[in-house]
Motif scaffolding. Structure first.
Motif, short mmCIF file in Angstrom:
data_model
loop_
_atom_site.label_atom_id
_atom_site.label_comp_id
_atom_site.label_asym_id
_atom_site.label_seq_id
_atom_site.Cartn_x
_atom_site.Cartn_y
_atom_site.Cartn_z
N MET A 104 0.74 -1.34 -0.07
CA MET A 104 -0.14 -0.22 -0.03
C MET A 104 0.71 1.34 0.05
O MET A 104 2.20 1.02 0.43
CB MET A 104 -0.94 -0.07 1.10
N ASP A 105 0.34 2.36 -0.51
CA ASP A 105 1.08 3.33 -0.20
C ASP A 105 1.09 4.05 1.06
O ASP A 105 0.14 3.78 1.89
CB ASP A 105 0.73 4.60 -1.50
N GLY A 106 1.89 5.13 1.36
CA GLY A 106 1.91 5.65 2.56
C GLY A 106 0.86 6.66 2.84
O GLY A 106 0.33 6.77 4.09
N ASN A 107 0.10 7.36 1.93
CA ASN A 107 -1.27 7.85 2.26
C ASN A 107 -2.31 7.27 2.66
O ASN A 107 -2.92 7.48 3.63
CB ASN A 107 -1.62 8.65 0.84
N LYS A 108 -2.13 5.98 2.20
CA LYS A 108 -3.45 5.05 2.62
C LYS A 108 -3.15 4.50 4.03
O LYS A 108 -3.92 4.23 5.09
CB LYS A 108 -3.39 3.67 1.69
N LEU A 109 -1.77 4.17 4.40
CA LEU A 109 -1.46 3.73 5.74
C LEU A 109 -1.82 4.98 6.52
O LEU A 109 -2.31 4.60 7.69
CB LEU A 109 -0.15 3.38 5.64
N LEU A 110 -1.26 6.17 6.46
CA LEU A 110 -1.69 6.95 7.23
C LEU A 110 -3.17 7.48 7.56
O LEU A 110 -3.57 7.63 8.50
CB LEU A 110 -0.79 8.54 6.68
N ALA A 111 -3.97 7.16 6.54
CA ALA A 111 -5.39 7.09 6.56
C ALA A 111 -5.72 6.23 7.66
O ALA A 111 -7.00 6.45 8.41
CB ALA A 111 -6.06 6.97 5.07
N GLN A 112 -5.26 5.03 7.49
CA GLN A 112 -5.72 3.92 8.55
C GLN A 112 -5.12 4.27 10.03
O GLN A 112 -5.96 4.05 10.71
CB GLN A 112 -5.30 2.48 7.88
N ILE A 113 -4.21 4.70 9.97
CA ILE A 113 -3.50 5.04 11.32
C ILE A 113 -4.58 6.28 11.98
O ILE A 113 -4.76 6.10 13.01
CB ILE A 113 -2.08 5.53 11.16
N LYS A 114 -5.01 7.20 10.87
CA LYS A 114 -5.58 8.22 11.41
C LYS A 114 -7.08 7.73 12.18
O LYS A 114 -7.63 8.13 13.13
CB LYS A 114 -6.05 9.21 10.37
N GLU A 115 -7.43 6.65 11.37
CA GLU A 115 -8.68 6.10 11.84
C GLU A 115 -8.77 5.57 13.39
O GLU A 115 -9.58 5.60 14.16
CB GLU A 115 -9.29 5.08 10.82
N VAL A 116 -7.71 4.73 13.74
CA VAL A 116 -7.43 4.11 14.90
C VAL A 116 -6.90 5.09 15.84
O VAL A 116 -7.11 5.00 17.04
CB VAL A 116 -6.62 2.93 14.64
N ARG A 117 -5.98 6.04 15.51
CA ARG A 117 -5.46 6.72 16.47
C ARG A 117 -5.33 8.52 15.76
O ARG A 117 -4.38 8.83 15.46
CB ARG A 117 -3.95 6.49 16.79
N PRO A 118 -6.42 9.14 15.86
CA PRO A 118 -6.37 10.44 15.32
C PRO A 118 -5.51 11.65 15.77
O PRO A 118 -5.24 12.37 15.03
CB PRO A 118 -7.94 10.77 15.42
N LYS A 119 -4.97 11.11 17.07
CA LYS A 119 -4.21 12.22 17.32
C LYS A 119 -2.82 12.08 17.01
O LYS A 119 -1.66 13.02 17.43
CB LYS A 119 -3.98 12.33 19.07
N ILE A 120 -2.26 10.94 16.47
CA ILE A 120 -0.85 10.85 16.13
C ILE A 120 -0.71 11.79 14.86
O ILE A 120 -1.45 11.82 13.81
CB ILE A 120 -0.81 9.47 15.61
N PHE A 121 0.32 12.49 15.07
CA PHE A 121 0.96 13.52 13.85
C PHE A 121 1.35 12.61 12.71
O PHE A 121 2.17 11.79 13.02
CB PHE A 121 1.85 14.31 14.49
N ARG A 122 0.73 12.87 11.57
CA ARG A 122 1.29 11.88 10.48
C ARG A 122 2.14 12.71 9.43
O ARG A 122 1.54 13.69 8.71
CB ARG A 122 0.08 11.38 9.78
#
Length: 122
Positions: free
Chosen positions: A58-76
């Motif tokens: 997957m590309d990094g944009n998709k990974l960061l979108a998934q991370i935002k879903e589970v932990r929205p306060k993590i800075f990406r």
């Protein structure tokens, strides 16, 4: 100690980051997006994620979108070569990627971005 998660294809890419920030943060490094997502889910001390744009599966944009879903306060933060950034930025999802850094990075710019990211992640 708070953590920075680096999702990169080549661990050598984060040598500068580790040299400059390891006194302030514990640095986790993985090339695997699935492992990065697992870390984000289970480790509440991760404050910042750096991700290469080009990753396996997957590309990094998709990974960061998934991370935002589970932990929205993590800075990406999305990493890429300077030339690639011009084509990547228009493809990123608004609100998912909070900053971009081109490789190789300038240590002073890196420190400024990490300082801002850390303050924003609280």
């Amino acid at each position: 100690m708070d953590k920075i998660l680096c999702v990169v294809n080549n661990p050598k890419d984060v040598t500068t980051l580790i040299e400059h920030l390891s006194e302030q943060f514990h640095i986790l490094v993985t090339p695997d997006p699935a492992m990065a997502l697992k870390y984000a889910r289970i480790d509440p001390t991760i404050r910042i994620v750096f991700s290469d744009y080009k990753l396996p599966f997957m590309d990094g944009n998709k990974l960061l979108a998934q991370i935002k879903e589970v932990r929205p306060k993590i800075f990406r933060i999305l990493l890429s070569d300077y030339e690639e950034l011009r084509t990547i930025i228009p493809k990123t999802t608004v609100g998912v990627v909070q900053n971009f850094i081109s490789k190789p990075w300038d240590p002073d710019i890196l420190n400024s971005i990490v300082s801002y990211a850390y303050q924003s992640s609280h």
